[in-house]
Enzyme design. Structure first.
Site, PDB file in Angstrom:
ATOM      1  N   ALA A  64      40.530   4.752  71.161  1.00 44.98           N
ATOM      2  CA  ALA A  64      40.782   6.161  70.895  1.00 44.98           C
ATOM      3  C   ALA A  64      42.204   6.237  70.325  1.00 44.98           C
ATOM      4  O   ALA A  64      43.009   5.323  70.534  1.00 44.98           O
ATOM      5  CB  ALA A  64      40.677   6.945  72.188  1.00 44.98           C
ATOM      6  N   GLU A 112      34.231   0.361  74.320  1.00 46.82           N
ATOM      7  CA  GLU A 112      33.195   1.233  74.899  1.00 46.82           C
ATOM      8  C   GLU A 112      32.098   1.533  73.880  1.00 46.82           C
ATOM      9  O   GLU A 112      30.916   1.564  74.206  1.00 46.82           O
ATOM     10  CB  GLU A 112      33.840   2.538  75.390  1.00 46.82           C
ATOM     11  CG  GLU A 112      34.759   2.306  76.576  1.00 46.82           C
ATOM     12  CD  GLU A 112      35.460   3.565  77.029  1.00 46.82           C
ATOM     13  OE1 GLU A 112      36.351   4.037  76.299  1.00 46.82           O
ATOM     14  OE2 GLU A 112      35.111   4.087  78.090  1.00 46.82           O
ATOM     15  N   GLU A 132      43.141   0.956  79.047  1.00 48.89           N
ATOM     16  CA  GLU A 132      43.514   2.353  79.317  1.00 48.89           C
ATOM     17  C   GLU A 132      44.483   2.514  80.467  1.00 48.89           C
ATOM     18  O   GLU A 132      45.360   3.382  80.437  1.00 48.89           O
ATOM     19  CB  GLU A 132      42.251   3.202  79.599  1.00 48.89           C
ATOM     20  CG  GLU A 132      41.443   3.552  78.363  1.00 48.89           C
ATOM     21  CD  GLU A 132      40.401   2.502  78.014  1.00 48.89           C
ATOM     22  OE1 GLU A 132      40.474   1.371  78.533  1.00 48.89           O
ATOM     23  OE2 GLU A 132      39.508   2.824  77.208  1.00 48.89           O
TER      24      GLU A 132
HETATM   25  N1  DAK Z   1      45.647   4.642  68.345  1.00 51.43           N
HETATM   26  C1  DAK Z   1      46.470   5.020  67.323  1.00 51.43           C
HETATM   27  N2  DAK Z   1      47.067   4.137  66.495  1.00 51.43           N
HETATM   28  C2  DAK Z   1      46.857   2.833  66.729  1.00 51.43           C
HETATM   29  C3  DAK Z   1      46.027   2.368  67.780  1.00 51.43           C
HETATM   30  C4  DAK Z   1      45.402   3.342  68.600  1.00 51.43           C
HETATM   31  N3  DAK Z   1      44.563   3.017  69.605  1.00 51.43           N
HETATM   32  N4  DAK Z   1      46.028   1.019  67.752  1.00 51.43           N
HETATM   33  C5  DAK Z   1      46.823   0.649  66.718  1.00 51.43           C
HETATM   34  N5  DAK Z   1      47.339   1.742  66.097  1.00 51.43           N
HETATM   35  C6  DAK Z   1      48.232   1.789  64.943  1.00 51.43           C
HETATM   36  C7  DAK Z   1      49.638   1.372  65.345  1.00 51.43           C
HETATM   37  O1  DAK Z   1      50.340   2.462  65.910  1.00 51.43           O
HETATM   38  C8  DAK Z   1      50.205   0.973  63.993  1.00 51.43           C
HETATM   39  O2  DAK Z   1      50.526   2.138  63.275  1.00 51.43           O
HETATM   40  P1  DAK Z   1      52.026   2.305  62.597  1.00 51.43           P
HETATM   41  O3  DAK Z   1      52.979   2.090  63.693  1.00 51.43           O
HETATM   42  O4  DAK Z   1      52.048   1.206  61.554  1.00 51.43           O
HETATM   43  O5  DAK Z   1      51.991   3.691  62.035  1.00 51.43           O
HETATM   44  C9  DAK Z   1      48.997   0.343  63.298  1.00 51.43           C
HETATM   45  O6  DAK Z   1      47.850   0.814  63.997  1.00 51.43           O
HETATM   46  C10 DAK Z   1      48.995  -1.173  63.380  1.00 51.43           C
HETATM   47  O7  DAK Z   1      49.138  -1.522  64.738  1.00 51.43           O
HETATM   48  P2  DAK Z   1      50.236  -2.589  65.268  1.00 51.43           P
HETATM   49  O8  DAK Z   1      51.419  -2.601  64.380  1.00 51.43           O
HETATM   50  O9  DAK Z   1      50.441  -2.306  66.719  1.00 51.43           O
HETATM   51  O10 DAK Z   1      49.419  -3.939  65.074  1.00 51.43           O
HETATM   52  P3  DAK Z   1      49.574  -5.293  65.903  1.00 51.43           P
HETATM   53  O11 DAK Z   1      48.740  -6.306  65.194  1.00 51.43           O
HETATM   54  O12 DAK Z   1      51.022  -5.611  66.160  1.00 51.43           O
HETATM   55  O13 DAK Z   1      48.926  -4.992  67.323  1.00 51.43           O
HETATM   56  C11 DAK Z   1      47.199  -4.135  68.798  1.00 51.43           C
HETATM   57  C12 DAK Z   1      47.562  -4.735  67.400  1.00 51.43           C
HETATM   58  C13 DAK Z   1      45.717  -3.735  68.757  1.00 51.43           C
HETATM   59  C14 DAK Z   1      47.398  -5.195  69.873  1.00 51.43           C
HETATM   60  C15 DAK Z   1      48.123  -2.924  69.092  1.00 51.43           C
HETATM   61  O14 DAK Z   1      48.097  -2.058  67.946  1.00 51.43           O
HETATM   62  C16 DAK Z   1      47.666  -2.125  70.273  1.00 51.43           C
HETATM   63  O15 DAK Z   1      47.924  -2.515  71.428  1.00 51.43           O
HETATM   64  N6  DAK Z   1      46.989  -0.977  70.035  1.00 51.43           N
HETATM   65  C17 DAK Z   1      46.557  -0.114  71.094  1.00 51.43           C
HETATM   66  C18 DAK Z   1      45.307  -0.645  71.729  1.00 51.43           C
HETATM   67  C19 DAK Z   1      44.845   0.203  72.885  1.00 51.43           C
HETATM   68  O16 DAK Z   1      45.588   0.377  73.865  1.00 51.43           O
HETATM   69  N7  DAK Z   1      43.661   0.775  72.774  1.00 51.43           N
HETATM   70  C20 DAK Z   1      43.119   1.638  73.789  1.00 51.43           C
HETATM   71  C21 DAK Z   1      43.447   3.040  73.405  1.00 51.43           C
HETATM   72  S1  DAK Z   1      43.112   4.138  74.762  1.00 51.43           S
HETATM   73  C22 DAK Z   1      39.026   9.824  77.333  1.00 51.43           C
HETATM   74  C23 DAK Z   1      38.080   9.112  76.717  1.00 51.43           C
HETATM   75  C24 DAK Z   1      38.351   7.904  76.158  1.00 51.43           C
HETATM   76  C25 DAK Z   1      39.585   7.362  76.197  1.00 51.43           C
HETATM   77  C26 DAK Z   1      40.550   8.060  76.814  1.00 51.43           C
HETATM   78  C27 DAK Z   1      40.287   9.284  77.367  1.00 51.43           C
HETATM   79  N8  DAK Z   1      38.780  11.067  77.930  1.00 51.43           N
HETATM   80  C28 DAK Z   1      37.578  11.269  78.726  1.00 51.43           C
HETATM   81  C29 DAK Z   1      39.635  12.150  77.724  1.00 51.43           C
HETATM   82  C30 DAK Z   1      39.865   6.107  75.571  1.00 51.43           C
HETATM   83  C31 DAK Z   1      41.102   5.636  75.489  1.00 51.43           C
HETATM   84  C32 DAK Z   1      41.492   4.528  74.612  1.00 51.43           C
HETATM   85  O17 DAK Z   1      40.745   3.997  73.835  1.00 51.43           O
END
Ligand code: DAK
Length: 257
Positions: A64, A112, A132
């Site tokens: 997300a 998911e 998360e």
């Molecule tokens: N969201 C937004 N932008 C993202 C992103 C994400 N999940 N993942 C990556 N990006 C963006 C980065 O911010 C970066 O953008 P700029 O800074 O260049 O503008 C670009 O993509 C490239 O990412 P990185 O520079 O970080 O790339 P790396 O290769 O260094 O690292 C990485 C890749 C995948 C390890 C890292 O980007 C990372 O850790 N990303 C986050 C992964 C993550 O935590 N995903 C889970 C998200 S939370 C809900 C329902 C569902 C959910 C929540 C609530 N409710 C019921 C309300 C679900 C939640 C999630 O999915």
């Protein structure tokens, strides 16, 4: 600008998420477009199997959208959560098999979404995780419900509470991935799987999917009741006559025109 592309060839529809600048993370717009696209291919007569993938070779879906969520209040989060759940339920209930072709990060909501698909073909560089809790959140698009059913309770608790990321081999070992292949073979392998499925009776496939899905939430007696109903229902259609006759005539069945 649309972030979703659809391609259709030989009864296989590919739904491609293309927001590479954010590793295909799903903000509310992407989520809404993806939901429309999935709805469209499920009801499309020229689609027998659906493949969902991410554009590029770095990410399937990195989750997300964290930046969008940072700005949300509780009501907006509820709408976003429900929209994601609607999409994963739609995929899981699809009468046509849905394959996730996972070409890199499948994190959070991306993992998911992949778990809502019926099967997961993954490239060697794929990685999976529910990080998360590291963000003070929980997997809200069905992750707490589907992960234990796929990998068992112990592994699911470990993955969800540590938020750790696992590689393709580990995902395959615990049953999260059906098959691993090289990145450049990912779409070929996914299409090969789709083609193998397409040789079989479409009604029999849909009925099997329904029995498997519904059976996961009921006791064995009720599940078998549904199974026998679906089994007998197939006898109303020409499809089973073609299948049975083809066996007796020692030829391949021809289920689709
Ligand atoms: N969201 C937004 N932008 C993202 C992103 C994400 N999940 N993942 C990556 N990006 C963006 C980065 O911010 C970066 O953008 P700029 O800074 O260049 O503008 C670009 O993509 C490239 O990412 P990185 O520079 O970080 O790339 P790396 O290769 O260094 O690292 C990485 C890749 C995948 C390890 C890292 O980007 C990372 O850790 N990303 C986050 C992964 C993550 O935590 N995903 C889970 C998200 S939370 C809900 C329902 C569902 C959910 C929540 C609530 N409710 C019921 C309300 C679900 C939640 C999630 O999915």
């Amino acid at each position: 600008m649309s972030h979703i592309k659809i391609k259709n060839e030989n009864l296989i529809s590919e739904v491609i998420i293309d927001r590479q600048e954010a590793l295909n993370a799903m903000n509310p717009d992407v989520l809404s477009e993806l939901t429309d696209a999935v709805q469209k291919v499920i009801s499309d007569e020229k689609t027998g199997v659906i493949i969902i993938t991410g554009e590029g070779n770095k990410a399937f879906i990195a989750g997300a959208d964290i930046k969008a969520m940072q700005q949300m209040n509780a009501e907006e989060a509820l709408r976003y959560g429900k929209a994601g759940q609607k999409l994963t339920l739609m995929i899981e209930s699809s009468s046509k098999p849905v394959i996730a072709a996972i070409n890199g990060f499948a994190l959070g909501g991306g993992c998911e979404l992949a778990m809502a698909c019926h099967m997961r073909v993954v490239s060697e560089n794929a990685s999976f995780g529910q990080p998360e809790v590291k963000l003070g959140l929980l997997p809200g698009w069905g992750g707490t419900q589907r992960l234990p059913k796929i990998v068992g309770v112990g592994k699911a608790v470990e993955l969800i509470t540590t938020g750790k990321i696992i590689n393709a081999e580990e995902a395959y070992r615990i049953g999260l991935a059906n098959k691993i292949c090289s990145s450049n073979q990912l779409m070929n392998e996914s299409k090969n799987l789709a083609t193998e499925i397409l040789k079989n009776g479409p009604r029999a496939i849909s009925s099997s999917l329904r029995c498997i899905k519904d059976g996961l939430t009921m006791n064995i007696e009720k599940g078998m009741e549904i199974e026998v109903e679906e089994f007998s229902e197939l006898f109303r259609y020409e499809e089973r006559m073609e299948g049975l006759t083809a066996f007796i005539e020692k030829r391949d069945p021809k289920f689709r025109q």
